[in-house]
Design a protein around this motif. Structure first.
Motif, PDB file in Angstrom:
ATOM      1  N   GLY A  25       0.804  -1.226   0.000  1.00 42.85           N
ATOM      2  CA  GLY A  25       0.000   0.000   0.000  1.00 42.85           C
ATOM      3  C   GLY A  25       0.835   1.274   0.000  1.00 42.85           C
ATOM      4  O   GLY A  25       0.448   2.280   0.592  1.00 42.85           O
ATOM      5  N   ILE A  26       1.980   1.232  -0.690  1.00 40.09           N
ATOM      6  CA  ILE A  26       2.902   2.363  -0.727  1.00 40.09           C
ATOM      7  C   ILE A  26       2.667   3.176  -2.001  1.00 40.09           C
ATOM      8  O   ILE A  26       2.663   2.619  -3.102  1.00 40.09           O
ATOM      9  CB  ILE A  26       4.371   1.865  -0.698  1.00 40.09           C
ATOM     10  CG1 ILE A  26       4.625   1.038   0.565  1.00 40.09           C
ATOM     11  CG2 ILE A  26       5.337   3.041  -0.782  1.00 40.09           C
ATOM     12  CD1 ILE A  26       5.940   0.277   0.539  1.00 40.09           C
ATOM     13  N   PRO A  27       2.505   4.494  -1.873  1.00 35.15           N
ATOM     14  CA  PRO A  27       2.352   5.332  -3.077  1.00 35.15           C
ATOM     15  C   PRO A  27       3.625   5.314  -3.929  1.00 35.15           C
ATOM     16  O   PRO A  27       4.727   5.213  -3.391  1.00 35.15           O
ATOM     17  CB  PRO A  27       2.124   6.739  -2.524  1.00 35.15           C
ATOM     18  CG  PRO A  27       1.893   6.595  -1.074  1.00 35.15           C
ATOM     19  CD  PRO A  27       2.429   5.259  -0.644  1.00 35.15           C
ATOM     20  N   VAL A  28       3.442   5.417  -5.240  1.00 36.52           N
ATOM     21  CA  VAL A  28       4.556   5.414  -6.184  1.00 36.52           C
ATOM     22  C   VAL A  28       4.413   6.624  -7.107  1.00 36.52           C
ATOM     23  O   VAL A  28       3.315   6.949  -7.554  1.00 36.52           O
ATOM     24  CB  VAL A  28       4.575   4.119  -7.029  1.00 36.52           C
ATOM     25  CG1 VAL A  28       5.669   4.155  -8.077  1.00 36.52           C
ATOM     26  CG2 VAL A  28       4.721   2.900  -6.135  1.00 36.52           C
ATOM     27  N   ILE A  74       7.477   5.825  -2.753  1.00 37.48           N
ATOM     28  CA  ILE A  74       8.579   5.457  -3.645  1.00 37.48           C
ATOM     29  C   ILE A  74       8.565   6.350  -4.876  1.00 37.48           C
ATOM     30  O   ILE A  74       7.549   6.471  -5.554  1.00 37.48           O
ATOM     31  CB  ILE A  74       8.444   3.983  -4.103  1.00 37.48           C
ATOM     32  CG1 ILE A  74       8.435   3.030  -2.911  1.00 37.48           C
ATOM     33  CG2 ILE A  74       9.553   3.616  -5.093  1.00 37.48           C
ATOM     34  CD1 ILE A  74       8.043   1.602  -3.264  1.00 37.48           C
ATOM     35  N   VAL A  75       9.716   6.953  -5.165  1.00 31.54           N
ATOM     36  CA  VAL A  75       9.896   7.641  -6.440  1.00 31.54           C
ATOM     37  C   VAL A  75      10.637   6.668  -7.348  1.00 31.54           C
ATOM     38  O   VAL A  75      11.695   6.153  -6.983  1.00 31.54           O
ATOM     39  CB  VAL A  75      10.699   8.949  -6.290  1.00 31.54           C
ATOM     40  CG1 VAL A  75      11.139   9.467  -7.655  1.00 31.54           C
ATOM     41  CG2 VAL A  75       9.873  10.004  -5.575  1.00 31.54           C
ATOM     42  N   VAL A  76      10.067   6.404  -8.516  1.00 25.22           N
ATOM     43  CA  VAL A  76      10.735   5.583  -9.529  1.00 25.22           C
ATOM     44  C   VAL A  76      11.302   6.560 -10.551  1.00 25.22           C
ATOM     45  O   VAL A  76      10.563   7.206 -11.288  1.00 25.22           O
ATOM     46  CB  VAL A  76       9.771   4.580 -10.192  1.00 25.22           C
ATOM     47  CG1 VAL A  76      10.506   3.759 -11.245  1.00 25.22           C
ATOM     48  CG2 VAL A  76       9.129   3.668  -9.156  1.00 25.22           C
ATOM     49  N   ASN A  77      12.626   6.675 -10.559  1.00 26.79           N
ATOM     50  CA  ASN A  77      13.307   7.604 -11.450  1.00 26.79           C
ATOM     51  C   ASN A  77      13.705   6.851 -12.725  1.00 26.79           C
ATOM     52  O   ASN A  77      14.546   5.967 -12.693  1.00 26.79           O
ATOM     53  CB  ASN A  77      14.549   8.176 -10.763  1.00 26.79           C
ATOM     54  CG  ASN A  77      15.271   9.180 -11.629  1.00 26.79           C
ATOM     55  OD1 ASN A  77      15.270   9.093 -12.845  1.00 26.79           O
ATOM     56  ND2 ASN A  77      15.899  10.137 -10.984  1.00 26.79           N
TER      57      ASN A  77
END
Length: 179
Positions: free
Chosen positions: A66-69, A89-92
């Motif tokens: 349930g973690i925002p991305v 989480i930032v997905v770069n």
């Protein structure tokens, strides 16, 4: 940090320790875009070229926990779309920057999301072609960001915006499915 250690370990297994960033300095760099809004993410992951499977695995973990991305390229956007307002989480995607194919005969190209627009422009121009969308930040804007934000720039009135030039996408859904 709001994400459990076991989740960070799992993310490191997926993308590698060097591409799973938890130091405050790294997280600060990924906390804002061109709007100057800011929120510090819990962790930053940087998938590599050809990394749709990596992205899928990261999103599966995030979905289960349930973690925002938040997707991010080089953060030149003016809408706050890359700002992690609920941490998470930032997905770069900046390292996914391959121009896979330019098919001059069919006027199509296959790109990874981190390709900088000016780099793509130069490649198609070398082949005598023209890619019209031209946001003001084209020297740092990535194709993934221009698709996400439907960027257009000054030529948009005459030629249309990014959505008018997208024929297909490979997308990783929030649950990790690749379509």
């Amino acid at each position: 940090m709001g994400i459990e250690r076991k989740t960070i370990k799992e993310l490191r297994r997926i993308v590698g320790k060097e591409r799973c960033l938890t130091d405050l300095e790294d997280r600060l760099v990924h906390s804002y875009d061109a709007t100057k809004q800011s929120a510090i993410p819990d962790v930053v992951v940087k998938p590599r070229s050809g990394g749709a499977e990596e992205v899928s695995r990261v999103l599966r973990v995030a979905n289960e926990e349930g973690i925002p991305v938040y997707a991010r390229g080089l953060a030149s956007g003016q809408t706050g779309g890359a700002v992690p307002v609920r941490k998470g989480i930032v997905v770069n995607f900046a390292e996914m920057k391959r121009i896979i194919e330019i098919d001059a005969g069919n006027f199509t190209a296959t790109l990874e999301p981190g390709v900088v627009l000016d780099d793509f422009q130069r490649e198609v121009e070398r082949l005598g072609l023209f890619y019209p969308p031209d946001p003001a930040s084209s020297d740092v804007a990535t194709i993934g960001g221009t698709v996400a934000e439907c960027a257009g720039g000054l030529r948009g009135v005459k030629y249309g915006v990014t959505r008018d030039y997208v024929l297909g996408l490979e997308v990783v859904l929030a649950n990790g499915d690749i379509i």
